[in-house]
Design a protein around this motif. Structure first.
Motif, mmCIF file in Angstrom:
data_model
loop_
_atom_site.group_PDB
_atom_site.id
_atom_site.type_symbol
_atom_site.label_atom_id
_atom_site.label_comp_id
_atom_site.label_asym_id
_atom_site.label_seq_id
_atom_site.Cartn_x
_atom_site.Cartn_y
_atom_site.Cartn_z
ATOM 1 N N ILE A 125 0.708 -0.917 0.015
ATOM 2 C CA ILE A 125 0.150 -0.010 -0.063
ATOM 3 C C ILE A 125 0.762 1.276 0.063
ATOM 4 C CG2 ILE A 125 -1.660 1.337 1.134
ATOM 5 C CD1 ILE A 125 -2.624 -1.404 2.550
ATOM 6 N N GLU A 126 0.577 2.209 -0.870
ATOM 7 C CA GLU A 126 1.416 3.472 -0.949
ATOM 8 C C GLU A 126 1.024 4.324 0.185
ATOM 9 O OE1 GLU A 126 0.592 5.154 -4.435
ATOM 10 O OE2 GLU A 126 1.308 3.604 -5.894
ATOM 11 N N GLY A 127 2.161 4.486 1.206
ATOM 12 C CA GLY A 127 1.978 5.294 2.155
ATOM 13 C C GLY A 127 1.283 4.503 3.422
ATOM 14 N N PRO A 128 0.831 5.354 4.284
ATOM 15 C CA PRO A 128 -0.127 4.409 5.570
ATOM 16 C C PRO A 128 -1.384 4.123 4.871
ATOM 17 C CG PRO A 128 1.028 6.773 6.172
ATOM 18 C CD PRO A 128 1.293 6.754 4.668
ATOM 19 N N GLY A 129 -1.849 3.052 5.477
ATOM 20 C CA GLY A 129 -3.212 2.684 5.353
ATOM 21 C C GLY A 129 -4.144 3.862 5.496
ATOM 22 N N SER A 130 -5.180 3.779 4.648
ATOM 23 C CA SER A 130 -6.281 4.849 4.750
ATOM 24 C C SER A 130 -7.180 4.403 5.977
ATOM 25 C CB SER A 130 -7.060 5.127 3.633
ATOM 26 O OG SER A 130 -7.848 3.853 3.095
ATOM 27 N N ALA A 131 -7.290 3.299 6.553
ATOM 28 C CA ALA A 131 -8.086 2.914 7.774
ATOM 29 C C ALA A 131 -7.961 3.844 8.966
ATOM 30 C CB ALA A 131 -8.223 1.533 8.048
ATOM 31 N N ARG A 132 -8.931 4.249 9.529
ATOM 32 C CA ARG A 132 -8.897 4.949 10.705
ATOM 33 C C ARG A 132 -8.897 4.145 11.978
ATOM 34 N NH1 ARG A 132 -12.816 7.479 13.985
ATOM 35 N NH2 ARG A 132 -11.985 9.628 15.160
ATOM 36 N N ASN A 133 -9.646 3.165 11.926
ATOM 37 C CA ASN A 133 -9.953 1.942 13.016
ATOM 38 C C ASN A 133 -9.394 0.866 12.542
ATOM 39 O OD1 ASN A 133 -11.623 4.382 14.296
ATOM 40 N ND2 ASN A 133 -13.075 3.620 12.766
ATOM 41 N N LEU A 134 -9.373 -0.043 13.804
ATOM 42 C CA LEU A 134 -8.886 -1.435 13.741
ATOM 43 C C LEU A 134 -9.667 -2.408 14.525
ATOM 44 C CD1 LEU A 134 -6.830 -3.648 13.036
ATOM 45 C CD2 LEU A 134 -5.478 -3.094 14.993
ATOM 46 N N LEU A 135 -10.204 -3.589 13.723
ATOM 47 C CA LEU A 135 -11.059 -4.391 14.165
ATOM 48 C C LEU A 135 -10.301 -6.028 14.115
ATOM 49 C CD1 LEU A 135 -13.627 -5.571 15.624
ATOM 50 C CD2 LEU A 135 -14.532 -5.532 13.098
ATOM 51 N N VAL A 136 -9.967 -6.448 14.862
ATOM 52 C CA VAL A 136 -9.236 -7.705 14.966
ATOM 53 C C VAL A 136 -10.404 -8.966 15.344
ATOM 54 C CG1 VAL A 136 -7.477 -9.496 15.701
ATOM 55 C CG2 VAL A 136 -7.220 -6.819 15.342
ATOM 56 N N ILE A 137 -10.701 -9.603 14.677
ATOM 57 C CA ILE A 137 -11.674 -10.742 15.026
ATOM 58 C C ILE A 137 -11.081 -12.004 15.093
ATOM 59 C CG2 ILE A 137 -13.899 -11.844 14.439
ATOM 60 C CD1 ILE A 137 -14.492 -9.538 12.424
ATOM 61 N N THR A 138 -10.986 -12.619 16.290
ATOM 62 C CA THR A 138 -10.310 -13.944 16.573
ATOM 63 C C THR A 138 -11.487 -15.094 16.777
ATOM 64 O OG1 THR A 138 -8.647 -12.607 17.731
ATOM 65 C CG2 THR A 138 -8.681 -15.071 17.968
#
Length: 734
Positions: free
Chosen positions: A217-230
């Motif tokens: 991905i060029e530069g930082p990812g555009s997502a603002r939040n993070l959801l990790v589903i385990t």
């Protein structure tokens, strides 16, 4: 019946039926057929026959009960998670309270205890009717039979090693006996000075961050939040994209909804799970480090003694970057100390079963069923999206933990309860992701779906180590559908920090899933009793419980098939074991556990009665290690909250879940004005492993466990361990 059991050879016939015919028949019925397995059953059965034929009933009965218990335990654990019990978790299977929770009160093979019970009853009746007449001894040359069978098994396993699962090649008593003989041999070599010291393999490729590949991905990812589903226990083979990429012969489409979503995201087919057990998987994925590659104190528990390494974990790093960090699971938090570990690694909000207000759709002993869990999680997400700060939310399901509960219509459609539970989870996660898309969550949130461990798949190579990682990102068009490299849980924290272009602490390890690499990489795991190491150059080594290693040609770690290259020599096997030992010591450079503090100010609600040692455990002080020659001091302070409330408190100590007599009082009455203050110590003449404290209570209202200190040190050094500055060795309560 009386005439049959009174026959002169009745004792011999009934014992042959119990220790030989039944186990051989069980192996065939369960589909564990392998020549080595039948040899193993024949060896142990014939040995039991010779030992017990003329022995008194009071000696034969406990031996046969223990042997039968091992057979039932093996069948249940293989059915549940696809592996044979180890010495560390063997006692779990003989704990009736744990088994009741894990099986939901129903065994996977209920006919097996009945068959063994009837066989044992026949043996006892035959002994009773023939007790006045001596039993004729078998010829002395009969003792050569088990010896010859053991030798045949040993020779065959070395001359033509099998890739079959361990439960196909061994019964549990034989495996434990072989492991014990191997340990004695290695101990004797050390005593006699014959052991050759082997330097461990270099570990830099396993322990250092590698960001030398170009970004996807060029530069930082555009997502603002993070959801990790385990997802509890789900192997990578359940995703269609993974099976197709690795040309897997496993073709059961148990998770079509998740596979449908996988078509829209980035999949990593060669994704390695390093260990079994949820707390170990969570530690590896959130803290960028390998958990113990053997059975020992989980590193998440060891982390409670440090206030430096925990700050390198992903939640702490994101919290420093301005994220609010949240953890939500469908079960209670106290077991395995997740109520303390999760805040310690940076989650500012940690919730378990107590948070949910919505009802279950079915009764499930461990907590929320998956449909109810994800519906509750949608409500949690609604609240997070109202806040101005970016957020991280980690979810953990529990519905695919044995006893694999599922609604009746699912149970009717599938062959096993495990398959039905997986299908129920698939529908629940599919509906959850569909809801996220409708609500626009996927537009500004990076979603990573993975599993904590693998419950294995019978007949699928490396299934116990095969995990999955599915990324759904706002800039999905820039990501490939298949990530071709070898990755594992140890890479997840580094990868997510790299996606957000945040600094990566030197304490973390791994490669970034969001970069492209043109070289192989080292990888290691310990699952199903096998230590596996890939050198990154095309060779996978697999070492068993006797430290015998086999080598395979394999471009990556997970593969449906691999070409056998031969056995590793002894120095190479010792190097791999030494490498695992080095990785095990990445947190504590001393063999001593120093000081753990499991207490804290959080109020704990009491039940009206103690149901069992698991559901009502007030403290998560499990799986501790005490080195040989050390001394352990324990301090506990418990008081009732509220003048009118009173509690009845018990403290139990267990090793491998068997009670350890420490002279503790059976029960203490506790009020607000009369707290329980308990202090005691004990010696550890030999090393203790899987040592657990169970603090149990019942009564009215709530209690506070303000102090639960466990200090292990050399004799005479306990005071110095207690005097160490708190911020250096004791986790702060959240």
């Amino acid at each position: 019946m009386k005439n049959m059991l009174g026959h002169p050879h009745a004792r011999l016939a009934t014992l042959v039926g119990l220790v030989l015919v039944i186990p051989l028949g069980v192996r065939a019925l369960l589909g564990w057929s392998d020549p080595l397995g039948y040899l193993s059953d024949l060896a142990i059965g014939s040995l039991l026959l010779l030992l017990l034929l003329r022995s008194p009933w009071w000696l034969a009965l406990p031996v046969l009960l223990a042997w039968g218990g091992l057979l039932v335990a093996s069948a249940e654990l293989v059915s549940a998670v696809g592996r044979l019990p180890t010495s560390a978790d063997l006692a779990y299977l003989f704990d009736p309270q744990f088994m009741e929770n894990s099986t939901g009160g129903a065994l996977a093979h209920p006919w097996l205890p009945w068959a063994l019970g009837l066989g044992l009853l026949a043996c006892l009746l035959a002994r009773g009717w023939r007790r006045s007449q001596p039993v004729q001894a078998l010829p002395r040359k009969a003792w050569t039979l088990p010896l010859l069978v053991f030798v045949a098994h040993w020779s065959s396993e070395r001359l033509a090693p099998s890739e079959a699962d361990q439960w196909r090649q061994y019964n549990l008593p034989h495996q434990l006996l072989s492991a014990g003989v191997g340990d004695l041999q290695r101990q004797a070599d050390r005593w006699l000075g014959r052991e050759t010291a082997s330097e461990p393999l270099p570990s830099a490729g396993l322990t250092q961050v590698d960001l030398n590949g170009p970004r996807l991905i060029e530069g930082p990812g555009s997502a603002r939040n993070l959801l990790v589903i385990t997802l509890e226990g789900i192997p990578g083979a359940y995703l269609r994209a993974n099976r197709q990429a690795l040309h897997s012969r496993f073709d059961d489409d148990l998770m079509p909804n998740l596979s449908r979503w996988a078509e829209r995201g980035m999949n990593t087919p060669d994704y390695v799970l390093h260990t079994h057990q949820t707390i170990r998987g969570l530690y590896a994925m959130l803290c960028g480090d390998y958990d113990k590659l053997a059975n020992g104190t989980p590193k998440g528990v060891e982390l409670l003694t440090q206030n430096a390494r925990n700050q390198a974990c992903l939640p702490a790093q994101l919290r420093q970057a301005g994220f609010t960090t949240h953890y939500l699971q469908g079960a209670g938090l106290r077991f395995m100390a997740k109520d303390r570990i999760m805040p310690h690694i940076g989650f500012e909000a940690v919730h378990g079963l107590e948070w949910f207000r919505n009802d279950n759709y079915l009764e499930f002993p461990w907590g929320k069923d998956d449909r109810a869990f994800f519906e509750g999680a949608l409500g949690y997400l609604d609240e997070l999206r109202k806040q101005p700060q970016p957020w991280m939310l980690t979810l953990l399901t529990v519905g695919t933990h044995q006893p694999y509960s599922a609604p009746d219509d699912y149970l009717q459609r599938y062959d096993t309860a495990k398959q039905a539970a997986v299908a129920y989870l698939d529908d629940a996660i599919g509906a959850f992701l569909d809801a996220l898309e409708r609500q626009g969550v996927l537009d500004d949130t990076l979603v990573v779906i993975t599993s904590d461990e693998s419950h294995g798949i019978d007949g699928v190579r490396l299934a116990s180590s095969w995990g999955f990682n599915l990324t759904l990102a706002p800039e999905q068009a820039q990501l490939p559908r298949l990530n071709p490299g070898t990755y594992g849980h140890v890479d997840l924290a580094t990868s997510l920090l790299d996606y957000f272009a945040l600094p990566i602490p030197a304490a973390l390890a791994g490669r970034s899933l969001y970069r492209n690499y043109d070289s192989g990489r080292e990888m290691i795991s310990f699952t199903n009793g096998l230590l596996r190491y890939h050198d990154g150059l095309g060779t996978l080594s697999e070492c068993d419980f006797q430290q015998r290693c086999r080598r395979y040609a394999s471009s990556g770690f997970i593969a449906d098939q691999a070409r056998f290259l031969g056995r590793s020599d002894e120095p190479a096997a010792q190097q791999i074991s030494a490498l695992a030992a080095v990785l095990d010591q990445s947190l504590l450079q001393t063999p001593l556990n120093l000081r753990y503090q499991f207490g804290g100010p959080a109020p704990i609600a009491l039940s009206e009665a103690i149901r069992d040692d698991w559901a009502d455990n007030l403290i998560g002080a499990q799986y501790l290690e005490m080195p040989e020659g050390s001394r352990t001091r324990v301090r506990v302070t418990v008081r009732a909250l509220g003048k009118a409330n009173q509690a009845h408190i018990q403290l139990k100590a267990k090793e491998y879940e068997q009670d350890v007599p420490l002279g503790l009082p059976e029960e203490i009455k506790v009020t607000a004005n009369e707290p329980m203050v308990l202090e005691f110590d004990f010696d550890n003449p030999s090393a203790r492993k899987a040592f657990s404290f169970h603090l149990l209570g019942y009564g009215t209202g709530e209690v506070e466990v303000s102090d639960f200190s466990v200090i292990t040190a050399l004799p005479g050094e306990e005071e110095s361990a207690e005097e160490l500055p708190q911020d250096e060795h004791v986790a702060q309560s959240s």
